[in-house]
Design a protein around this motif. Structure first.
Motif, PDB file in Angstrom:
ATOM      1  N   UNK A 145       9.628   0.899   5.897  1.00 27.92           N
ATOM      2  CA  UNK A 145      10.360   1.612   4.847  1.00 27.92           C
ATOM      3  C   UNK A 145      11.055   2.799   5.516  1.00 27.92           C
ATOM      4  N   UNK A 146      11.841   3.511   4.764  1.00 33.55           N
ATOM      5  CA  UNK A 146      12.542   4.671   5.321  1.00 33.55           C
ATOM      6  C   UNK A 146      11.516   5.674   5.866  1.00 33.55           C
ATOM      7  N   UNK A 147      11.580   5.923   7.165  1.00 34.58           N
ATOM      8  CA  UNK A 147      10.689   6.871   7.844  1.00 34.58           C
ATOM      9  C   UNK A 147       9.208   6.494   7.773  1.00 34.58           C
ATOM     10  N   UNK A 148       8.919   5.216   7.608  1.00 36.42           N
ATOM     11  CA  UNK A 148       7.536   4.742   7.509  1.00 36.42           C
ATOM     12  C   UNK A 148       7.379   3.537   8.429  1.00 36.42           C
ATOM     13  N   UNK A 149       6.312   3.542   9.207  1.00 33.34           N
ATOM     14  CA  UNK A 149       6.098   2.533  10.243  1.00 33.34           C
ATOM     15  C   UNK A 149       4.685   1.979  10.114  1.00 33.34           C
ATOM     16  N   UNK A 150       4.495   0.774  10.624  1.00 36.77           N
ATOM     17  CA  UNK A 150       3.163   0.169  10.559  1.00 36.77           C
ATOM     18  C   UNK A 150       2.811  -0.434  11.911  1.00 36.77           C
ATOM     19  N   UNK A 151       1.542  -0.390  12.174  1.00 42.11           N
ATOM     20  CA  UNK A 151       0.981  -0.926  13.404  1.00 42.11           C
ATOM     21  C   UNK A 151      -0.320  -1.627  13.022  1.00 42.11           C
ATOM     22  N   UNK A 152      -0.659  -2.745  13.660  1.00 42.40           N
ATOM     23  CA  UNK A 152      -1.968  -3.336  13.371  1.00 42.40           C
ATOM     24  C   UNK A 152      -3.064  -2.361  13.809  1.00 42.40           C
ATOM     25  N   UNK A 153      -4.168  -2.393  13.128  1.00 40.32           N
ATOM     26  CA  UNK A 153      -5.251  -1.464  13.470  1.00 40.32           C
ATOM     27  C   UNK A 153      -5.973  -1.942  14.723  1.00 40.32           C
ATOM     28  N   UNK A 154      -6.135  -1.044  15.644  1.00 36.44           N
ATOM     29  CA  UNK A 154      -6.899  -1.302  16.862  1.00 36.44           C
ATOM     30  C   UNK A 154      -8.242  -0.588  16.733  1.00 36.44           C
ATOM     31  N   UNK A 155      -9.246  -1.123  17.379  1.00 33.36           N
ATOM     32  CA  UNK A 155     -10.555  -0.477  17.396  1.00 33.36           C
ATOM     33  C   UNK A 155     -10.472   0.711  18.345  1.00 33.36           C
ATOM     34  N   UNK A 156     -10.913   1.858  17.878  1.00 29.34           N
ATOM     35  CA  UNK A 156     -10.871   3.065  18.703  1.00 29.34           C
ATOM     36  C   UNK A 156     -12.284   3.531  19.011  1.00 29.34           C
TER      37      UNK A 156
ATOM     38  N   UNK B  80       0.842  -1.205   0.000  1.00 27.43           N
ATOM     39  CA  UNK B  80       0.000   0.000   0.000  1.00 27.43           C
ATOM     40  C   UNK B  80       0.870   1.246   0.000  1.00 27.43           C
ATOM     41  N   UNK B  81       1.896   1.247   0.836  1.00 33.55           N
ATOM     42  CA  UNK B  81       2.792   2.401   0.915  1.00 33.55           C
ATOM     43  C   UNK B  81       3.432   2.673  -0.447  1.00 33.55           C
ATOM     44  N   UNK B  82       3.888   1.630  -1.098  1.00 34.83           N
ATOM     45  CA  UNK B  82       4.532   1.800  -2.408  1.00 34.83           C
ATOM     46  C   UNK B  82       3.561   2.386  -3.430  1.00 34.83           C
ATOM     47  N   UNK B  83       2.280   2.026  -3.332  1.00 41.46           N
ATOM     48  CA  UNK B  83       1.268   2.613  -4.212  1.00 41.46           C
ATOM     49  C   UNK B  83       0.973   4.067  -3.846  1.00 41.46           C
ATOM     50  N   UNK B  84       1.036   4.385  -2.559  1.00 44.78           N
ATOM     51  CA  UNK B  84       0.721   5.740  -2.079  1.00 44.78           C
ATOM     52  C   UNK B  84       1.809   6.763  -2.374  1.00 44.78           C
ATOM     53  N   UNK B  85       3.050   6.343  -2.350  1.00 44.18           N
ATOM     54  CA  UNK B  85       4.189   7.268  -2.443  1.00 44.18           C
ATOM     55  C   UNK B  85       4.061   8.290  -3.567  1.00 44.18           C
TER      56      UNK B  85
END
Length: 166
Positions: free
Chosen positions: A103-114, A12-17
Protein backbone atom coordinates in the motif's frame (compact mmCIF):
# COMPACT_ATOMS: atom_id res chain seq x y z
CA UNK A 1 -6.53 -22.92 0.20
CA UNK A 2 -4.53 -20.57 2.39
CA UNK A 3 -4.19 -17.04 1.05
CA UNK A 4 -0.79 -15.48 0.54
CA UNK A 5 0.84 -13.61 3.41
CA UNK A 6 0.80 -10.51 1.19
CA UNK A 7 -2.99 -10.56 0.80
CA UNK A 8 -3.46 -11.27 4.52
CA UNK A 9 -1.08 -8.41 5.34
CA UNK A 10 -3.05 -6.02 3.15
CA UNK A 11 -6.32 -7.02 4.84
CA UNK A 12 -4.70 -6.57 8.25
CA UNK A 13 -3.33 -3.19 7.22
CA UNK A 14 -6.77 -2.05 6.05
CA UNK A 15 -8.19 -3.04 9.46
CA UNK A 16 -5.34 -1.27 11.30
CA UNK A 17 -5.46 2.05 9.45
CA UNK A 18 -8.35 3.59 11.42
CA UNK A 19 -6.50 2.89 14.67
CA UNK A 20 -3.26 4.47 13.44
CA UNK A 21 -4.65 7.75 12.09
CA UNK A 22 -3.06 10.07 14.64
CA UNK A 23 0.04 8.06 15.47
CA UNK A 24 3.33 9.95 15.26
CA UNK A 25 5.32 8.27 18.02
CA UNK A 26 6.14 4.69 18.90
CA UNK A 27 4.12 4.99 22.09
CA UNK A 28 1.02 6.00 20.09
CA UNK A 29 1.52 3.09 17.69
CA UNK A 30 1.81 0.70 20.65
CA UNK A 31 -1.38 2.09 22.24
CA UNK A 32 -3.26 1.90 18.93
CA UNK A 33 -2.23 -1.71 18.34
CA UNK A 34 -3.12 -2.64 21.92
CA UNK A 35 -6.63 -1.26 21.32
CA UNK A 36 -6.79 -3.05 17.96
CA UNK A 37 -5.82 -6.38 19.57
CA UNK A 38 -8.47 -5.91 22.27
CA UNK A 39 -11.16 -5.33 19.66
CA UNK A 40 -9.92 -8.03 17.26
CA UNK A 41 -9.34 -11.06 19.47
CA UNK A 42 -8.13 -13.26 16.59
CA UNK A 43 -5.09 -10.95 16.16
CA UNK A 44 -2.07 -10.67 18.39
CA UNK A 45 0.02 -8.02 16.66
CA UNK A 46 3.25 -6.93 18.32
CA UNK A 47 4.90 -3.58 17.69
CA UNK A 48 8.67 -3.19 17.30
CA UNK A 49 10.56 -0.18 16.05
CA UNK A 50 13.90 1.19 15.03
CA UNK A 51 15.16 4.68 14.42
CA UNK A 52 12.97 5.26 11.37
CA UNK A 53 10.40 2.50 11.05
CA UNK A 54 7.67 0.82 13.00
CA UNK A 55 6.95 -2.88 12.44
CA UNK A 56 3.68 -4.65 13.06
CA UNK A 57 4.60 -8.25 13.71
CA UNK A 58 1.89 -10.76 12.85
CA UNK A 59 1.87 -14.56 12.85
CA UNK A 60 3.73 -15.09 9.58
CA UNK A 61 4.44 -11.62 8.19
CA UNK A 62 5.66 -8.21 9.27
CA UNK A 63 4.16 -4.94 8.07
CA UNK A 64 6.67 -2.08 7.97
CA UNK A 65 5.97 1.64 7.86
CA UNK A 66 8.24 4.67 8.12
CA UNK A 67 7.79 7.18 10.92
CA UNK A 68 9.86 10.12 12.09
CA UNK A 69 12.33 12.09 10.03
CA UNK A 70 15.59 10.12 10.08
CA UNK A 71 15.18 8.14 6.85
CA UNK A 72 17.95 10.12 5.14
CA UNK A 73 20.39 8.98 7.84
CA UNK A 74 19.22 5.42 8.61
CA UNK A 75 17.12 4.52 5.59
CA UNK A 76 13.45 3.81 5.25
CA UNK A 77 11.16 1.24 3.70
CA UNK A 78 11.66 2.50 0.15
CA UNK A 79 15.44 2.24 0.64
CA UNK A 80 14.98 -1.32 1.84
CA UNK A 81 12.85 -2.19 -1.19
CA UNK A 82 15.45 -0.63 -3.51
CA UNK A 83 18.24 -2.52 -1.81
CA UNK A 84 16.30 -5.78 -2.23
CA UNK A 85 15.70 -5.07 -5.92
CA UNK A 86 19.41 -4.31 -6.36
CA UNK A 87 20.27 -7.59 -4.62
CA UNK A 88 17.93 -9.43 -7.01
CA UNK A 89 19.72 -7.81 -9.95
CA UNK A 90 23.12 -8.74 -8.51
CA UNK A 91 22.00 -12.29 -7.59
CA UNK A 92 22.33 -11.87 -3.81
CA UNK A 93 18.65 -11.58 -2.85
CA UNK A 94 18.77 -14.99 -1.12
CA UNK A 95 20.77 -13.27 1.64
CA UNK A 96 17.88 -10.90 2.39
CA UNK A 97 14.36 -11.51 3.60
CA UNK A 98 12.05 -10.51 0.72
CA UNK A 99 10.14 -7.24 0.94
CA UNK A 100 7.41 -5.74 -1.19
CA UNK A 101 5.09 -2.76 -1.18
CA UNK A 102 1.44 -3.51 -0.37
CA UNK A 103 0.00 0.00 0.00
CA UNK A 104 1.12 3.62 -0.10
CA UNK A 105 4.17 3.81 2.20
CA UNK A 106 3.45 0.32 3.59
CA UNK A 107 5.62 -2.74 3.01
CA UNK A 108 5.46 -6.40 3.97
CA UNK A 109 8.03 -9.05 4.61
CA UNK A 110 7.53 -12.69 5.61
CA UNK A 111 8.20 -13.18 9.30
CA UNK A 112 11.59 -14.62 10.13
CA UNK A 113 12.45 -16.24 13.44
CA UNK A 114 14.59 -13.87 15.48
CA UNK A 115 16.73 -14.29 18.56
CA UNK A 116 14.71 -14.78 21.73
CA UNK A 117 17.18 -12.74 23.77
CA UNK A 118 18.11 -9.22 22.69
CA UNK A 119 21.88 -9.68 23.03
CA UNK A 120 22.09 -13.20 21.61
CA UNK A 121 24.25 -13.51 18.49
CA UNK A 122 23.68 -17.15 17.52
CA UNK A 123 22.04 -16.27 14.18
CA UNK A 124 24.52 -13.50 13.39
CA UNK A 125 27.46 -15.82 14.08
CA UNK A 126 25.90 -18.51 11.90
CA UNK A 127 25.22 -15.95 9.14
CA UNK A 128 28.81 -14.73 9.14
CA UNK A 129 30.25 -18.26 9.23
CA UNK A 130 28.28 -19.36 6.19
CA UNK A 131 29.02 -16.33 3.97
CA UNK A 132 31.45 -16.81 1.12
CA UNK A 133 33.99 -14.05 0.55
CA UNK A 134 31.88 -12.65 -2.32
CA UNK A 135 28.71 -12.70 -0.19
CA UNK A 136 30.54 -11.07 2.73
CA UNK A 137 31.82 -8.28 0.48
CA UNK A 138 28.37 -7.74 -1.02
CA UNK A 139 26.61 -7.60 2.35
CA UNK A 140 29.14 -5.47 4.20
CA UNK A 141 29.65 -3.08 1.27
CA UNK A 142 25.93 -2.48 0.79
CA UNK A 143 24.32 -2.77 4.23
CA UNK A 144 25.69 -0.71 7.10
CA UNK A 145 23.61 -1.89 10.03
CA UNK A 146 24.33 -5.60 10.39
CA UNK A 147 23.87 -6.78 13.98
CA UNK A 148 22.15 -9.62 15.81
CA UNK A 149 18.73 -7.94 15.82
CA UNK A 150 18.79 -7.39 12.07
CA UNK A 151 19.11 -11.03 11.04
CA UNK A 152 16.68 -13.91 11.38
CA UNK A 153 15.96 -17.45 10.30
CA UNK A 154 13.81 -17.72 7.16
CA UNK A 155 13.20 -20.96 5.28
CA UNK A 156 16.01 -22.67 7.17
CA UNK A 157 18.70 -20.08 6.53
CA UNK A 158 19.82 -16.90 8.24
CA UNK A 159 18.98 -13.75 6.27
CA UNK A 160 19.14 -10.02 6.86
CA UNK A 161 15.70 -8.73 7.92
CA UNK A 162 16.55 -5.03 8.24
CA UNK A 163 18.69 -3.68 5.44
CA UNK A 164 17.39 -0.14 4.94
CA UNK A 165 20.66 1.46 6.03
CA UNK A 166 23.25 1.35 3.31
Amino acid sequence: MKSSYQSRALKTWELLVPYLKNCRTVERYEQAVEKFNEEHRNYNIQVKHGATRVCFICADYVIKKDYGNNQSEWGGCEDELSRYQDAQWEGYDYLLCPIEKIARNVYVMPRAKTESHYWSDKYLSRFNRKLTQDEREYIYNNIYDIHSNNVGLYKGRVVVIDYACG
